[in-house]
Design a protein around this motif. Structure first.
Motif, short mmCIF file in Angstrom:
data_model
loop_
_atom_site.label_atom_id
_atom_site.label_comp_id
_atom_site.label_asym_id
_atom_site.label_seq_id
_atom_site.Cartn_x
_atom_site.Cartn_y
_atom_site.Cartn_z
N GLU A 315 8.54 12.98 12.86
CA GLU A 315 8.16 12.64 11.49
C GLU A 315 9.30 11.93 10.79
O GLU A 315 10.47 12.10 11.15
CB GLU A 315 7.80 13.92 10.71
CG GLU A 315 6.64 14.71 11.29
CD GLU A 315 5.29 14.04 11.05
OE1 GLU A 315 5.23 13.12 10.20
OE2 GLU A 315 4.30 14.44 11.69
N ASP A 316 8.98 11.16 9.76
CA ASP A 316 10.00 10.50 8.95
C ASP A 316 10.68 11.47 8.00
O ASP A 316 11.80 11.21 7.53
CB ASP A 316 9.39 9.35 8.16
CG ASP A 316 8.92 8.22 9.05
OD1 ASP A 316 9.50 8.05 10.15
OD2 ASP A 316 7.96 7.52 8.67
N TRP A 317 10.00 12.57 7.69
CA TRP A 317 10.54 13.50 6.69
C TRP A 317 10.05 14.90 7.03
O TRP A 317 8.90 15.09 7.46
CB TRP A 317 10.06 13.09 5.30
CG TRP A 317 10.65 13.88 4.16
CD1 TRP A 317 11.95 14.21 3.98
CD2 TRP A 317 9.93 14.43 3.05
NE1 TRP A 317 12.12 14.93 2.82
CE2 TRP A 317 10.90 15.08 2.23
CE3 TRP A 317 8.60 14.42 2.65
CZ2 TRP A 317 10.55 15.74 1.05
CZ3 TRP A 317 8.26 15.07 1.48
CH2 TRP A 317 9.22 15.71 0.68
N LEU A 318 10.91 15.88 6.84
CA LEU A 318 10.57 17.29 7.07
C LEU A 318 10.71 18.02 5.73
O LEU A 318 11.78 18.53 5.40
CB LEU A 318 11.51 17.90 8.11
CG LEU A 318 11.55 17.22 9.48
CD1 LEU A 318 12.60 17.87 10.38
CD2 LEU A 318 10.18 17.23 10.15
N PRO A 319 9.65 18.07 4.93
CA PRO A 319 9.77 18.55 3.54
C PRO A 319 10.20 20.01 3.42
O PRO A 319 11.06 20.34 2.58
CB PRO A 319 8.36 18.34 2.96
CG PRO A 319 7.45 18.25 4.16
CD PRO A 319 8.27 17.63 5.24
N ALA A 320 9.62 20.89 4.21
CA ALA A 320 9.99 22.31 4.10
C ALA A 320 11.43 22.53 4.53
O ALA A 320 12.17 23.30 3.91
CB ALA A 320 9.03 23.15 4.95
N LEU A 321 11.84 21.86 5.58
CA LEU A 321 13.21 22.02 6.06
C LEU A 321 14.22 21.44 5.08
O LEU A 321 15.29 22.03 4.85
CB LEU A 321 13.35 21.37 7.44
CG LEU A 321 14.63 21.74 8.19
CD1 LEU A 321 14.35 21.90 9.68
CD2 LEU A 321 15.73 20.71 7.99
N GLU A 322 13.90 20.31 4.49
CA GLU A 322 14.82 19.71 3.52
C GLU A 322 15.02 20.64 2.32
O GLU A 322 16.14 20.78 1.80
CB GLU A 322 14.29 18.35 3.06
CG GLU A 322 14.48 17.24 4.07
CD GLU A 322 15.94 17.03 4.43
OE1 GLU A 322 16.79 17.03 3.52
OE2 GLU A 322 16.24 16.89 5.62
N GLU A 323 13.94 21.28 1.88
CA GLU A 323 14.06 22.22 0.76
C GLU A 323 14.92 23.41 1.14
O GLU A 323 15.79 23.85 0.37
CB GLU A 323 12.66 22.68 0.33
CG GLU A 323 12.67 23.56 -0.90
CD GLU A 323 11.27 23.90 -1.39
OE1 GLU A 323 11.14 24.84 -2.20
OE2 GLU A 323 10.31 23.22 -0.97
N ALA A 324 14.73 23.92 2.35
CA ALA A 324 15.54 25.05 2.81
C ALA A 324 17.00 24.65 2.99
O ALA A 324 17.91 25.43 2.67
CB ALA A 324 14.96 25.57 4.13
N ARG A 325 17.22 23.45 3.48
CA ARG A 325 18.59 22.97 3.67
C ARG A 325 19.31 22.82 2.34
O ARG A 325 20.48 23.20 2.20
CB ARG A 325 18.58 21.65 4.43
CG ARG A 325 19.96 21.07 4.69
CD ARG A 325 19.89 19.80 5.51
NE ARG A 325 21.19 19.17 5.63
CZ ARG A 325 21.43 18.06 6.33
NH1 ARG A 325 20.45 17.47 6.99
NH2 ARG A 325 22.64 17.55 6.38
N GLU A 326 18.62 22.28 1.33
CA GLU A 326 19.23 22.13 0.01
C GLU A 326 19.58 23.49 -0.58
O GLU A 326 20.65 23.67 -1.18
CB GLU A 326 18.27 21.38 -0.92
CG GLU A 326 18.14 19.91 -0.60
CD GLU A 326 17.16 19.21 -1.52
OE1 GLU A 326 16.72 19.85 -2.51
OE2 GLU A 326 16.82 18.03 -1.25
N ALA A 327 18.69 24.48 -0.39
CA ALA A 327 18.97 25.83 -0.89
C ALA A 327 20.18 26.43 -0.19
O ALA A 327 21.03 27.08 -0.82
CB ALA A 327 17.75 26.71 -0.69
#
Length: 336
Positions: A315-327
């Motif tokens: 995928e071009d983007w992993l939305p759930a993972l990006e949110e978890a990574r930012e947290a």
């Protein structure tokens, strides 16, 4: 100290020439290491006036690093600038950017500098590590590169089309050859590396067949996971050179629940991450689909997916993972 004297002499000559006044950082040429035959791809930095120096990207790994740095549209570009460079850099700094170790060498050589962009600083950049002091072999390569960069830059000032290749994917390369009892440097055109991700760029790993069999006994495959491996936003000081660990993160796509976080050593991250992914599947259940973004993550996941009948999807983007990574990163920053 003779190697360091030669390095500083070459750097001072290059700095005094100031080739960034007529060259840009995308004007590339190469230098062949006389001792090893390895090619270093060179970029003169400083046209914008903020940072003056020479970057040398050694070998195919260096060329790949350079291409990722130049790819502003790549999602990896910013991470590559911070964590992933493979280069030797000579820069010219102010006194506040010079360390005690740098000053000790300068003092032994009897060197003094004054002013902005005047102090030569040399650093080795390796993926996953803090910029660090040069080894002897790195110092020798950077010395040769600085000397030949001065020659090439002086010629470009008189011949602006010097670096225009006769064929696509070629680059002007300076090579030392023997001429009777002496040596001379000549121009040759060499092929630039063709960048493809290969298994050799990932540390070796194996998939535990015993764990695979145990996971296969599970009847169901549920849901989708998002999986990524990235550089951790903190430094581990182990050994001579501080490093940024590799961070594995597995997140449930639908709920955003973090299933696994693991910090791995740079040299062994592939095996550690594969083991942790299998452990998570064995304990928490196996997904029907795993989503990933980076090609190298897909290469690690492929034998697992093949052995367990899991669908892999890039995928071009992993939305759930990006949110978890930012947290995660915000939580770590509050602890600093």
């Amino acid at each position: 100290m003779s190697e360091w004297q030669q390095l500083y002499d070459a750097a001072i000559e290059f700095r005094n020439l100031a080739p960034w006044q007529w060259m840009y950082d995308d004007t590339l040429f190469a230098v062949e290491d006389p001792d090893t035959g390895q090619i270093g791809y060179c970029s003169v930095m400083g046209a914008l006036g903020e940072f003056h120096g020479l970057a040398v990207f050694p070998g195919e790994a260096g060329w790949r690093s350079l291409q990722l740095l130049r790819d502003d549209d790549s999602y990896q570009a910013e991470e590559q600038r911070i964590f992933g460079q493979c280069a030797l850099i000579a820069s010219f700094e102010s006194s506040r950017d010079v360390t005690k170790q740098d000053r000790a060498i300068m003092k032994q050589l009897g060197l003094r500098f004054r002013g902005e962009h005047a102090w030569p600083v040399f650093r080795s950049h390796r993926p996953g590590y803090l910029p660090w002091y040069l080894t002897r072999d790195e110092a020798k390569l950077l010395t040769v590169a600085l000397s030949q960069a001065t020659v090439v830059a002086s010629r470009i000032r008189q011949q602006s089309d010097l670096l225009e290749p006769p064929q696509p994917n070629q680059i002007l390369t300076r090579r030392r050859v023997k001429d009777g009892t002496s040596f001379e440097w000549i121009d040759v055109w060499t092929e630039t590396p063709q960048i493809t991700l290969s298994a050799s760029e990932i540390p070796p790993f194996r998939v535990d067949e015993v764990i695979l069999k145990r996971i296969r006994r599970q009847d169901t495959r549920r849901g989708e996971w998002e999986v990524d491996i990235f550089y951790a936003p903190f430094v581990v000081e182990e050994g001579e050179r501080p490093m940024f660990p590799r961070m594995l993160m597995c997140v449930d796509h639908a709920s955003g629940i973090v299933l696994q976080v693991h910090a791995a050593a740079h040299e062994t991250y592939a095996q550690e991450c594969v083991d942790k992914i299998l452990e998570t599947m064995f304990i928490g259940g196996c997904p029907a689909t795993v989503l990933f973004q980076r090609p190298e993550v897909g290469m690690l996941l492929h034998p697992i997916a093949e052995g367990l009948g899991i669908e892999l999807r890039q995928e071009d983007w992993l939305p759930a993972l990006e949110e978890a990574r930012e947290a995660l990163e915000q939580g770590l920053s509050r602890k600093v």
